[in-house]
Structure formats: structure tokens, C-alpha cells
Design an enzyme around this catalytic site. Structure first.
Site, PDB file in Angstrom:
ATOM      1  NE  ARG A  98      -0.399   2.316   7.580  1.00  0.00           N
ATOM      2  CZ  ARG A  98       0.778   2.876   7.242  1.00  0.00           C
ATOM      3  NH1 ARG A  98       1.875   2.939   7.845  1.00  0.00           N
ATOM      4  NH2 ARG A  98       0.506   3.408   5.680  1.00  0.00           N
ATOM      5  NE  ARG A 146      -1.818   5.610   1.160  1.00  0.00           N
ATOM      6  CZ  ARG A 146      -1.047   6.490   0.875  1.00  0.00           C
ATOM      7  NH1 ARG A 146      -1.177   7.207  -0.250  1.00  0.00           N
ATOM      8  NH2 ARG A 146       0.070   6.877   1.828  1.00  0.00           N
ATOM      9  NE  ARG A 194       3.897   7.087  -1.253  1.00  0.00           N
ATOM     10  CZ  ARG A 194       3.745   7.176   0.129  1.00  0.00           C
ATOM     11  NH1 ARG A 194       4.384   7.841   0.840  1.00  0.00           N
ATOM     12  NH2 ARG A 194       2.642   6.439   0.712  1.00  0.00           N
ATOM     13  CE  LYS A 227       2.018   8.116   9.726  1.00  0.00           C
ATOM     14  NZ  LYS A 227       0.958   8.420   8.895  1.00  0.00           N
ATOM     15  NE  ARG A 260       2.886  11.967  -0.115  1.00  0.00           N
ATOM     16  CZ  ARG A 260       2.607  11.009   1.166  1.00  0.00           C
ATOM     17  NH1 ARG A 260       2.680  11.587   2.342  1.00  0.00           N
ATOM     18  NH2 ARG A 260       2.309   9.823   1.141  1.00  0.00           N
TER      19      ARG A 260
HETATM   20  P1  AMP Z   1       3.116   5.116   4.255  1.00  0.00           P
HETATM   21  O1  AMP Z   1       4.483   5.615   3.353  1.00  0.00           O
HETATM   22  O2  AMP Z   1       3.757   4.883   5.570  1.00  0.00           O
HETATM   23  O3  AMP Z   1       2.079   5.755   3.855  1.00  0.00           O
HETATM   24  O4  AMP Z   1       2.952   3.404   3.712  1.00  0.00           O
HETATM   25  C1  AMP Z   1       2.679   3.066   2.296  1.00  0.00           C
HETATM   26  C2  AMP Z   1       2.418   1.913   2.429  1.00  0.00           C
HETATM   27  O5  AMP Z   1       3.043   0.696   2.703  1.00  0.00           O
HETATM   28  C3  AMP Z   1       1.007   1.407   2.883  1.00  0.00           C
HETATM   29  O6  AMP Z   1      -0.049   2.092   2.174  1.00  0.00           O
HETATM   30  C4  AMP Z   1       1.075   0.065   3.007  1.00  0.00           C
HETATM   31  O7  AMP Z   1       0.684  -0.856   1.821  1.00  0.00           O
HETATM   32  C5  AMP Z   1       2.588  -0.128   3.378  1.00  0.00           C
HETATM   33  N1  AMP Z   1       2.888  -0.345   4.711  1.00  0.00           N
HETATM   34  C6  AMP Z   1       3.621   0.732   5.267  1.00  0.00           C
HETATM   35  N2  AMP Z   1       3.725   0.492   6.649  1.00  0.00           N
HETATM   36  C7  AMP Z   1       3.087  -1.008   6.828  1.00  0.00           C
HETATM   37  C8  AMP Z   1       2.503  -1.531   8.033  1.00  0.00           C
HETATM   38  N3  AMP Z   1       3.122  -1.266   9.266  1.00  0.00           N
HETATM   39  N4  AMP Z   1       1.916  -2.791   7.764  1.00  0.00           N
HETATM   40  C9  AMP Z   1       1.515  -3.020   6.690  1.00  0.00           C
HETATM   41  N5  AMP Z   1       1.664  -2.349   5.417  1.00  0.00           N
HETATM   42  C10 AMP Z   1       2.314  -1.231   5.575  1.00  0.00           C
END
Ligand code: AMP
Length: 202
Positions: free
Chosen positions: A85, A163, A152, A13, A119
């Protein structure tokens, strides 16, 4: 143009949003990146959720997104990467904006695990590498700016598993809500990008 990129962790994404946003001259909004850059009193609380692979509370996320999409650089449009989400976030988003196209970048769970565990990220310039598919030229160093790369905390195996569980329970129902168009995310990066551009007719 207002776009929404959906798909499980590691589907690409972020990579696709960067390419398409640049091509269309619109803004790429990654809620994960916004949260990783949180400072001050909220940082500890946010890190605590993120490191475990849990979602941040909706109230905070909605506050962040409501502010962000009205900023000047979003005037021409935006791509949302990582938001919404869950259905609650989706319904709240629907009240404040209209989404033109939603794309679901699809990969199997095994591919998600493989990609996330390899990653590596650059904290300084944001470049992304992957030991399996796109390794840095010098191990542990960013090709773009030379900074040290890091993994990360939520890309460690226990957090990845959590996740994916959260994805199926909370996020997958959004695909139907927006009638998102499926794109095969296992193909080459450029092929996926071209397919997305074709879908949104640019
Ligand atoms: P990502 O980089 O999109 O994989 O997001 C990493 C982490 O950020 C997720 O596992 C959540 O802990 C948090 N996060 C990102 N976007 C959201 C969202 N829209 N709602 C809640 N938590 C989020």
C-alpha cells in the site's frame, strides 16, 4: 505465478483477483479481508485504523504478509490484493519475493465514490453486491447464503474521501515502482478479467 493487483478503492481488485486466482489455481491474498477477520487483542486497534480509512502500521502488515505468502496454499503462486500500500511495503516485499506481473486497474475517482458508497458485503460467505451495478435479489440479503448484508464502516462517505487521499499520497507511487500495466476498470467484469489474463498471457 506471483501477481500484484493495484488500483484505487472500488476498482474491482477483489472481484478480479477472485476470478483470476480461480482460473489459475493460485491463492488470492486480500490484506483487507485478513484484517477484517482479525480477532483477539489486535481487533480494536485494527478496527480503529480501518474505520477511519487510515493505513495499518507497516510493521504489523509486513508481519502478516511474510507469514501468509509462505503458507502451503501459496506454493503455486498468489495474487496480492491490497498489499503493498506504500513504497516502504513494496521495498520490503521485494526483499522476500519476486513479482511476475503487476496490473493497475484504472477507474476515475467519481466511479470509485459511486461504487464504494453502494457496496454491500456478506459477512458469512464473503459475497459482494453493489446497489448500483449488482444489487442483491432480495434487498439486504445475500443471494448466495441468505445472510444479512452490511456496509463496511470504511465505505461511508467521510472514510471513502480519506481513503482516496491516502491512495494518491501513499499507494499510487507503487504503480511506477512495479511498472504496472494499466487496464480499464470501467469495462464489464469479464472483459476486465480477459484483458488481465491476456496481459499475463494465460
Ligand atoms: P481494502 O479491503 O483493501 O480496501 O482495505 C481496507 C482497509 O484495510 C484499508 O483502508 C486499510 O485500513 C487496511 N489495509 C489493507 N491493506 C493494508 C496494507 N497493505 N497496509 C495498511 N493497511 C491496509
Amino acid at each position: 505465478m506471483r501477481l500484484l493487483f493495484l488500483g484505487k478503492q472500488g476498482c474491482g481488485k477483489g472481484t478480479q483477483a477472485k476470478i483470476v486466482a480461480e482460473k489459475l489455481g493460485i491463492c488470492h491474498i486480500s490484506t483487507g479481508d485478513i484484517l477484517r477477520n482479525t480477532n483477539g487483542s489486535l481487533k480494536k486497534e485494527v478496527d480503529n485504523y480501518m474505520n477511519k480509512g487510515s493505513l495499518i502500521p507497516d510493521k504489523l502488515m509486513l508481519k502478516i504478509i511474510k507469514k501468509r505468502i509462505y503458507e502451503q496454499d501459496c506454493k503455486k503462486g498468489f495474487i496480492l490484493d491490497g498489499f503493498p500500500r506504500n513504497l516502504k511495503q513494496a521495498k520490503a516485499l521485494d526483499k522476500i519475493t519476486r513479482i511476475d506481473h503487476a496490473v493497475d486497474i484504472d477507474i476515475p475517482d467519481t466511479e470509485s465514490m459511486r461504487r464504494l458508497s453502494g457496496r454491500l458485503n456478506c459477512r458469512k460467505c464473503g459475497a459482494l453486491f453493489n446497489l448500483a451495478t449488482n444489487p442483491p435479489k432480495i434487498m439486504g440479503k445475500c443471494d448466495v447464503c441468505g445472510s444479512i448484508l452490511y456496509q463496511r464502516a470504511d465505505d461511508k462517505p467521510k472514510a471513502i474521501k480519506k481513503r482516496l487521499e491516502v491512495y494518491y499520497k501513499e499507494t499510487a507511487p507503487i504503480i511506477n515502482h512495479y511498472k504496472a500495466i494499466k487496464v480499464n476498470g470501467t469495462r464489464e467484469i469479464n472483459k476486465v478479467a480477459n484483458k488481465i489474463l491476456e496481459i499475463i498471457k494465460c
